[in-house]
Design an enzyme around this catalytic site. Structure first.
Site, PDB file in Angstrom:
ATOM      1  N   GLU A   6      28.552  25.309  33.556  1.00 45.21           N
ATOM      2  CA  GLU A   6      27.792  26.210  32.670  1.00 45.21           C
ATOM      3  C   GLU A   6      26.284  25.910  32.772  1.00 45.21           C
ATOM      4  OE1 GLU A   6      29.508  28.696  30.776  1.00 45.21           O
ATOM      5  OE2 GLU A   6      27.442  29.397  30.715  1.00 45.21           O
ATOM      6  N   GLU A  32      20.868  31.465  36.635  1.00 46.59           N
ATOM      7  CA  GLU A  32      20.476  32.712  35.945  1.00 46.59           C
ATOM      8  C   GLU A  32      18.972  32.736  35.677  1.00 46.59           C
ATOM      9  OE1 GLU A  32      24.643  33.539  33.502  1.00 46.59           O
ATOM     10  OE2 GLU A  32      22.865  32.894  32.419  1.00 46.59           O
TER      11      GLU A  32
HETATM   12  N1  LIG Z   1      18.038  40.707  38.233  1.00 49.06           N
HETATM   13  C1  LIG Z   1      19.274  41.179  38.403  1.00 49.06           C
HETATM   14  N2  LIG Z   1      19.586  41.891  39.509  1.00 49.06           N
HETATM   15  C2  LIG Z   1      20.839  42.371  39.684  1.00 49.06           C
HETATM   16  N3  LIG Z   1      21.856  42.203  38.814  1.00 49.06           N
HETATM   17  C3  LIG Z   1      21.614  41.494  37.712  1.00 49.06           C
HETATM   18  C4  LIG Z   1      20.317  40.941  37.433  1.00 49.06           C
HETATM   19  N4  LIG Z   1      20.390  40.282  36.240  1.00 49.06           N
HETATM   20  C5  LIG Z   1      21.655  40.410  35.827  1.00 49.06           C
HETATM   21  N5  LIG Z   1      22.393  41.123  36.682  1.00 49.06           N
HETATM   22  C6  LIG Z   1      23.829  41.480  36.543  1.00 49.06           C
HETATM   23  O1  LIG Z   1      24.160  41.464  35.174  1.00 49.06           O
HETATM   24  C7  LIG Z   1      25.188  40.484  34.907  1.00 49.06           C
HETATM   25  C8  LIG Z   1      24.901  39.806  33.590  1.00 49.06           C
HETATM   26  O2  LIG Z   1      23.668  39.105  33.689  1.00 49.06           O
HETATM   27  P1  LIG Z   1      23.291  37.953  32.672  1.00 49.06           P
HETATM   28  O3  LIG Z   1      21.998  37.369  33.057  1.00 49.06           O
HETATM   29  O4  LIG Z   1      23.414  38.455  31.283  1.00 49.06           O
HETATM   30  O5  LIG Z   1      24.433  36.924  32.992  1.00 49.06           O
HETATM   31  P2  LIG Z   1      25.749  36.604  32.172  1.00 49.06           P
HETATM   32  O6  LIG Z   1      26.826  36.356  33.182  1.00 49.06           O
HETATM   33  O7  LIG Z   1      25.977  37.594  31.102  1.00 49.06           O
HETATM   34  O8  LIG Z   1      25.306  35.292  31.516  1.00 49.06           O
HETATM   35  P3  LIG Z   1      26.057  34.417  30.470  1.00 49.06           P
HETATM   36  O9  LIG Z   1      26.548  33.238  31.267  1.00 49.06           O
HETATM   37  O10 LIG Z   1      24.988  34.090  29.509  1.00 49.06           O
HETATM   38  O11 LIG Z   1      27.178  35.246  29.876  1.00 49.06           O
HETATM   39  C9  LIG Z   1      25.146  39.530  36.116  1.00 49.06           C
HETATM   40  O12 LIG Z   1      26.406  38.913  36.338  1.00 49.06           O
HETATM   41  C10 LIG Z   1      24.752  40.479  37.245  1.00 49.06           C
HETATM   42  O13 LIG Z   1      25.898  41.188  37.724  1.00 49.06           O
END
Ligand SMILES: Nc1ncnc2c1ncn2[C@@H]1O[C@H](COP(=O)(O)OP(=O)(O)OP(=O)(O)O)[C@@H](O)[C@H]1O
Length: 130
Positions: free
Chosen positions: A73, A80
């Site tokens: 994590e 991220e």
């Molecule tokens: N800059 C970016 N370009 C392309 N896709 C993105 C981008 N940022 C996020 N994503 C897409 O959105 C999804 C969610 O992004 P986020 O940063 O919220 O991660 P998360 O998996 O929700 O994080 P967490 O671990 O906090 O739940 C990612 O898995 C990706 O598919």
């Protein structure tokens, strides 16, 4: 953010490294809901482990699984943040790839922890109730 937090050179003392590492853990805990969830789950599992009187080996498997999930994590959070910094929150196919693979890493570790938890707790709970 004070002057020390703007440092970009290598740490000169171990105490500085420790200080930054602890502040990294604090930020991740504050900002990552999933990390807080994993830590709460670990506390619940530990309480159950005390109640069910786990053996030393069982404790070691539980702790190993929990540490792997938390480390995954933290690594995912770092990935991220790196993607967000590089893309400046704009969509990029490689950013999506990196974030999705990072999420996959956490999922693999979480499934491992679930399997270990089932092997250890299911027979004990079964004997307790039946
Ligand atoms: N800059 C970016 N370009 C392309 N896709 C993105 C981008 N940022 C996020 N994503 C897409 O959105 C999804 C969610 O992004 P986020 O940063 O919220 O991660 P998360 O998996 O929700 O994080 P967490 O671990 O906090 O739940 C990612 O898995 C990706 O598919």
């Amino acid at each position: 953010m004070d002057l020390k937090d703007k440092q970009t050179t290598k740490n000169k003392h171990f105490s500085y490294s420790l200080d930054f590492a602890i502040s990294g853990l604090k930020v991740a805990f504050k900002e990552e809901r999933n990390l807080r969830f994993h830590i709460c789950s670990l506390i619940a599992v530990c309480l159950l482990g005390v109640i069910l009187k786990l053996s030393l080996n069982e404790w070691l498997w539980i702790l190993l699984s929990a540490v792997l999930v938390i480390v995954a994590e933290l690594a995912n959070t770092a990935l991220e943040n790196t993607v967000d910094m590089v893309t400046n929150y704009h969509f990029h196919p490689l950013g999506k790839k990196v974030k999705d693979i990072g999420a996959g890493m956490v999922l693999v570790q979480a499934l491992f922890a679930l399997i270990v938890g089932c092997f250890i707790f299911v027979p004990k709970l079964y004997h307790l109730f039946f």
